[in-house]
Design a protein around this motif. Structure first.
Motif, short mmCIF file in Angstrom:
data_model
loop_
_atom_site.label_atom_id
_atom_site.label_comp_id
_atom_site.label_asym_id
_atom_site.label_seq_id
_atom_site.Cartn_x
_atom_site.Cartn_y
_atom_site.Cartn_z
N THR A 261 41.22 9.03 11.83
CA THR A 261 42.14 8.46 10.85
C THR A 261 42.87 9.61 10.17
OG1 THR A 261 40.56 8.44 9.01
CG2 THR A 261 40.63 6.47 10.42
N GLU A 262 44.09 9.34 9.75
CA GLU A 262 44.87 10.36 9.05
C GLU A 262 44.16 10.80 7.78
OE1 GLU A 262 49.51 10.47 8.61
OE2 GLU A 262 48.67 9.34 6.90
N GLU A 263 43.55 9.84 7.10
CA GLU A 263 42.84 10.13 5.86
C GLU A 263 41.69 11.10 6.10
OE1 GLU A 263 40.57 7.62 2.28
OE2 GLU A 263 40.93 6.69 4.24
N PHE A 264 40.91 10.87 7.14
CA PHE A 264 39.78 11.76 7.44
C PHE A 264 40.28 13.15 7.78
CE2 PHE A 264 36.67 13.81 10.14
CZ PHE A 264 35.48 13.57 9.47
N ALA A 265 41.33 13.24 8.58
CA ALA A 265 41.87 14.54 8.99
C ALA A 265 42.41 15.33 7.80
CB ALA A 265 42.95 14.36 10.04
N GLN A 266 43.03 14.62 6.86
CA GLN A 266 43.55 15.30 5.67
C GLN A 266 42.43 15.83 4.78
OE1 GLN A 266 46.05 12.25 3.96
NE2 GLN A 266 47.87 12.94 5.10
N LYS A 267 41.37 15.06 4.66
CA LYS A 267 40.25 15.46 3.79
C LYS A 267 39.33 16.49 4.44
CE LYS A 267 39.83 11.14 1.14
NZ LYS A 267 38.95 9.98 0.85
N ASN A 268 39.30 16.52 5.77
CA ASN A 268 38.32 17.35 6.48
C ASN A 268 38.97 18.16 7.60
OD1 ASN A 268 35.79 16.05 5.18
ND2 ASN A 268 36.90 14.29 6.03
N PRO A 269 39.93 19.03 7.28
CA PRO A 269 40.63 19.77 8.33
C PRO A 269 39.74 20.71 9.13
CG PRO A 269 41.19 20.63 6.15
CD PRO A 269 40.46 19.35 5.93
N LYS A 270 38.76 21.33 8.48
CA LYS A 270 37.86 22.23 9.20
C LYS A 270 36.97 21.45 10.17
CE LYS A 270 37.63 25.47 5.28
NZ LYS A 270 36.75 26.02 4.22
N THR A 271 36.58 20.26 9.77
CA THR A 271 35.75 19.41 10.63
C THR A 271 36.52 19.03 11.89
OG1 THR A 271 34.65 18.51 8.67
CG2 THR A 271 34.41 17.28 10.73
N VAL A 272 37.77 18.61 11.72
CA VAL A 272 38.58 18.21 12.86
C VAL A 272 38.78 19.39 13.81
CG1 VAL A 272 40.84 17.38 13.60
CG2 VAL A 272 39.72 16.35 11.61
N LYS A 273 39.04 20.57 13.25
CA LYS A 273 39.22 21.74 14.11
C LYS A 273 37.92 22.11 14.82
CE LYS A 273 41.32 24.32 10.95
NZ LYS A 273 41.98 25.52 10.37
N ALA A 274 36.79 21.95 14.14
CA ALA A 274 35.51 22.22 14.80
C ALA A 274 35.30 21.30 15.99
CB ALA A 274 34.36 22.06 13.79
N VAL A 275 35.67 20.03 15.82
CA VAL A 275 35.53 19.06 16.91
C VAL A 275 36.38 19.48 18.10
CG1 VAL A 275 36.06 16.70 17.63
CG2 VAL A 275 34.90 17.10 15.46
N ILE A 276 37.64 19.84 17.85
CA ILE A 276 38.49 20.12 19.01
C ILE A 276 38.19 21.49 19.63
CG2 ILE A 276 40.25 18.50 18.25
CD1 ILE A 276 41.99 20.72 17.36
N LYS A 277 37.58 22.38 18.88
CA LYS A 277 37.11 23.63 19.49
C LYS A 277 35.98 23.34 20.48
CE LYS A 277 38.33 26.54 15.53
NZ LYS A 277 37.81 27.28 14.37
N ALA A 278 35.07 22.46 20.08
CA ALA A 278 33.99 22.07 20.99
C ALA A 278 34.55 21.34 22.21
CB ALA A 278 32.99 21.19 20.25
N LEU A 279 35.53 20.46 21.99
CA LEU A 279 36.14 19.74 23.09
C LEU A 279 36.87 20.69 24.04
CD1 LEU A 279 37.54 16.56 21.30
CD2 LEU A 279 35.55 16.70 22.82
N HIS A 280 37.45 21.75 23.49
CA HIS A 280 38.10 22.74 24.36
C HIS A 280 37.09 23.36 25.32
CE1 HIS A 280 40.41 26.16 25.76
NE2 HIS A 280 39.40 26.93 25.38
N GLU A 281 35.95 23.79 24.80
CA GLU A 281 34.94 24.39 25.67
C GLU A 281 34.44 23.39 26.72
OE1 GLU A 281 31.87 26.93 24.40
OE2 GLU A 281 32.90 27.59 22.57
N ALA A 282 34.23 22.17 26.28
CA ALA A 282 33.76 21.13 27.21
C ALA A 282 34.79 20.87 28.30
CB ALA A 282 33.46 19.85 26.44
#
Length: 427
Positions: A261-282
């Protein structure tokens, strides 16, 4: 099992419920045994995610693999995320779970965050963002075995059959997985390329992916579009064949995404980036072909796809048996990282908006630029890749040519939307 006539199906507005879905694909639990997940290497990002505990949604399709692999291989843990994978019963259930916060990130059809952001097609208006594309290619249109030898990759061969059924008052029935999603658009595009209007010439119904084969088995549909392994499963069960693969409709087309959700991404930018860093490796791991047997073993587990690994692996390796005598070694199999796969290109949102327009899902020209900018978060993707030191292919506004010769120019999406002879536009 009680069977129903086609008229009953059309009156009901839906096909068989989940209770009538086929049992597990695999013959035994042993068939889906998986290797032990690799040990966590510990958090490597200096900036810890704001939220450590995340629930990820997924549907039983092969393209859930990046999320599953990031979980099974300890890659989410590596970036400070304690992941839980939640299998949804349908795309509507996935959307609602993301909207209400039961899950925080999810495997999703690219059209869904766009529709939710706009409040279209029954979606409550809930802005969502796509900072990561999960995969390209690898879906198929399956037709029932009675159509073997009559129809293959050319949809024009379907037109007289559709016309005859419509004249008799028993329209042919085709299924997709969710109205604004990829499978809906591939099915619509395929039929329309043959001169068939899916809204007026056929019955186009929504069926969750794992229920596709069950419904075809009891003659509730003439064809469906879905991801794997359900097309391969239809062939293995002798009830259907592949007419065309979606990479033959549009090479390297966008498919699933990781949405928030846009709301979650705005409140938790480091979390979202952590997720996509893991997805990159996968995703990099997944595109090493030597890893695909292990991928198939992992995602086949009952908690994920619940299907025999051999039904998943063949098409992941580009081995396509269409089930009607045609066979192909396809170099354009499903990819997860290659060819700038993961960049959230705004042009793909514009393409989807052009199809919403074409099929009367919006009235008048949508805000192509505004919606694409809001949903496709290139900024988040680029920041995460910069922090990883990863070079990516960047933004592309190059036109895309589809199998009917139509050219989508992202600089002129409205011109593309209104260029088709077959459409359902209201104005």
């Amino acid at each position: 099992m009680t069977t129903f006539g086609r008229r009953d199906v059309l009156k009901a507005g839906a096909l068989l419920p989940a209770a009538l879905a086929l049992p597990a694909c695999n013959k035994s639990d042993a068939a889906s045994a998986s290797p032990t997940a690799s040990a966590s290497a510990g958090v490597v990002d200096a900036s810890k995610p704001e939220v450590a505990d995340l629930r990820f949604g997924m549907i039983a399709l092969t393209d859930c693999s990046p999320i599953v692999i990031a979980h099974e291989k300890g890659l989410f843990k590596k970036y400070g995320i304690n992941s839980t994978i939640v299998k949804g019963a349908s795309w509507a259930a996935i959307r609602d779970s993301l909207s209400n916060g039961d899950i925080q990130a999810t495997h999703m059809l690219i059209g869904m965050p766009i529709a939710s952001t706009m409040g279209l097609l029954g979606s409550p208006k809930k802005p969502m963002v796509i900072p990561w594309m999960l995969n390209r290619n690898g879906q198929s249109i399956t037709l029932k075995t009675a159509l073997k030898g009559k129809v293959a990759a050319d949809p024009k061969a379907l037109k007289p059959l559709v016309d005859e059924a419509k004249k008799k008052g028993t329209p042919m029935t085709f299924a997709m997985t969710f109205p604004p999603g990829t499978h809906a658009m591939w099915m619509r595009y395929f039929l329309a390329a043959g001169g068939i209007n899916p809204d007026t010439d056929t019955a186009l119904v929504t069926v969750p992916p794992p229920q596709m084969v069950a419904n075809m088995k009891v003659d509730k549909m003439d064809g469906f579009c879905v991801g794997e392994p359900w097309n391969a499963r239809a062939i293995a069960d002798g009830i259907g064949f592949t007419a065309i693969n979606t990479q033959d409709i549009w090479k390297d087309h966008p498919e699933k995404v990781c949405a928030f959700t846009e709301e979650f991404a705005q409140k938790n930018p480091k979390t979202v980036k952590a997720v996509i860093k893991a997805l990159h490796e996968a995703s990099v791991w997944l595109d090493e072909m030597k890893n695909r047997p292990e991928q198939a073993a992992l995602v086949s587990k009952a908690t994920y796809i619940n299907c025999a690994p051999e039904l998943i692996l063949g098409r992941l390796q580009g081995h396509y048996d269409f089930g009607d005598g045609r066979k192909k070694e396809d170099e354009n199999y499903m990819i997860f990282s290659s060819r700038n796969c993961n960049y959230p290109q705004p042009k793909y949102a514009k393409f989807w908006l052009s199809q919403f327009r074409r099929w009367g899902m919006v009235t008048g020209a949508p805000d192509y630029e505004g919606v694409a900018k809001q949903v496709m978060r290139t900024d988040i993707y680029e920041e995460a890749m910069k922090e990883l030191g990863v070079t990516h292919g960047g933004l592309s506004d190059a036109p895309e040519t589809l199998f009917d010769g139509a050219v989508f120019d992202p600089k002129e999406p409205e011109k593309f939307a209104t260029s088709f002879a077959v459409h359902s536009m209201k104005s």
